[in-house]
Scaffold this motif. Structure first.
Motif, PDB file in Angstrom:
ATOM      1  N   LEU A 128       0.826  -1.210   0.000  1.00 54.71           N
ATOM      2  CA  LEU A 128       0.000   0.000   0.000  1.00 54.71           C
ATOM      3  C   LEU A 128       0.857   1.255   0.000  1.00 54.71           C
ATOM      4  O   LEU A 128       0.553   2.232  -0.696  1.00 54.71           O
ATOM      5  N   THR A 129       1.936   1.235   0.781  1.00 60.12           N
ATOM      6  CA  THR A 129       2.838   2.391   0.829  1.00 60.12           C
ATOM      7  C   THR A 129       3.491   2.630  -0.524  1.00 60.12           C
ATOM      8  O   THR A 129       3.513   3.769  -1.026  1.00 60.12           O
ATOM      9  N   LEU A 131       2.465   1.619  -3.446  1.00 59.56           N
ATOM     10  CA  LEU A 131       1.439   2.015  -4.410  1.00 59.56           C
ATOM     11  C   LEU A 131       1.048   3.478  -4.231  1.00 59.56           C
ATOM     12  O   LEU A 131       0.880   4.213  -5.210  1.00 59.56           O
ATOM     13  N   GLN A 132       0.915   3.903  -2.968  1.00 55.67           N
ATOM     14  CA  GLN A 132       0.552   5.296  -2.719  1.00 55.67           C
ATOM     15  C   GLN A 132       1.666   6.243  -3.157  1.00 55.67           C
ATOM     16  O   GLN A 132       1.398   7.309  -3.733  1.00 55.67           O
ATOM     17  N   ILE A 135       1.363   6.553  -6.794  1.00 55.72           N
ATOM     18  CA  ILE A 135       0.235   7.424  -7.146  1.00 55.72           C
ATOM     19  C   ILE A 135       0.632   8.891  -7.015  1.00 55.72           C
ATOM     20  O   ILE A 135       0.358   9.721  -7.886  1.00 55.72           O
ATOM     21  N   TRP A 136       1.297   9.237  -5.919  1.00 58.12           N
ATOM     22  CA  TRP A 136       1.751  10.615  -5.723  1.00 58.12           C
ATOM     23  C   TRP A 136       2.819  10.991  -6.747  1.00 58.12           C
ATOM     24  O   TRP A 136       2.865  12.120  -7.220  1.00 58.12           O
ATOM     25  N   GLN A 148      -4.764   1.986  -7.683  1.00 61.97           N
ATOM     26  CA  GLN A 148      -5.774   2.010  -6.619  1.00 61.97           C
ATOM     27  C   GLN A 148      -6.495   0.665  -6.523  1.00 61.97           C
ATOM     28  O   GLN A 148      -6.864   0.227  -5.434  1.00 61.97           O
ATOM     29  N   GLN A 151      -4.404  -1.549  -4.475  1.00 60.09           N
ATOM     30  CA  GLN A 151      -4.549  -1.215  -3.056  1.00 60.09           C
ATOM     31  C   GLN A 151      -5.777  -1.908  -2.474  1.00 60.09           C
ATOM     32  O   GLN A 151      -5.720  -2.488  -1.382  1.00 60.09           O
TER      33      GLN A 151
END
Length: 197
Positions: A128-129, A131-132, A135-136, A148, A151
């Protein structure tokens, strides 16, 4: 390219693991074997770098980048556990070490399942980290719906694994009974020679 690298990392994981264990127990070179096993995380680091560079070069985020993040998360959480488990079995089979303990039954098995669930939570947290961060990193420059989606999949896996662990807690597994053919012989020995009881 990323899918090929993920496959190469997975194959490399098992090749390095087999080579490290063979060096430790068959070639009697424990230090060299340990050094080979310590090379395992380098493959995941390479995968992380290549994925980041690919996104940085303007690649559209898709399922391959999400798979890379999930793979890295899984390796972080379960890689050392897998190596340790296989090392224990190799020591037992090849070097006369003690037999590794199993997962057990009842409460012991339930505790084991909850410990595995914690590893799944760790794997999901890493994925999740990553992937985030991806995304950023991509920002508004691309469609991040695929990332997403990964996630959401990671969170579903955590939930499903929690249900499995809860099932072992609510309905504990029972140790298998001894061989039924042996029971009459034992019972016959316990009987009184006069009454047959």
């Amino acid at each position: 390219m990323i899918v090929t690298l993920i496959i190469a990392c997975e194959v490399g994981f098992w090749v390095l693991l087999a080579a490290g264990l063979a060096l430790r127990y068959l070639a009697k070179m424990p230090r060299l074997g340990a050094a080979v096993l310590l090379c395992e995380p380098l493959m995941e680091l390479l995968l992380l770098v290549v994925t980041t560079v690919d996104l940085g070069n303007g690649a559209e985020p898709d399922w391959k980048h999400g798979l890379a993040a999930v793979y890295i998360g899984y390796t972080v959480a379960f890689g050392h556990y897998t190596i340790k488990w296989l090392d224990g079995h190799a020591a037992y089979r090849l070097a006369g070490g003690p037999k590794p303990a199993g997962a057990g039954y009842g409460k012991e098995r339930a505790r084991h399942e909850w410990k595995l669930w914690i590893r799944t939570v760790l794997a999901a947290a890493v994925a999740l980290t990553l992937l985030q961060l991806a995304i950023w990193y991509v920002g508004d420059a691309g469609d991040v719906s695929s990332l997403q989606g990964w996630q959401a999949a990671a969170l579903r896996v955590v939930g499903i694994h929690a249900l499995v662990a809860a099932a072992y807690t609510i309905w504990p597994s029972k140790a298998p009974r001894s061989d039924p053919e042996e029971a009459p012989a034992d019972a016959a020995e316990d009987r009184s020679p006069l009454t047959g009881r």
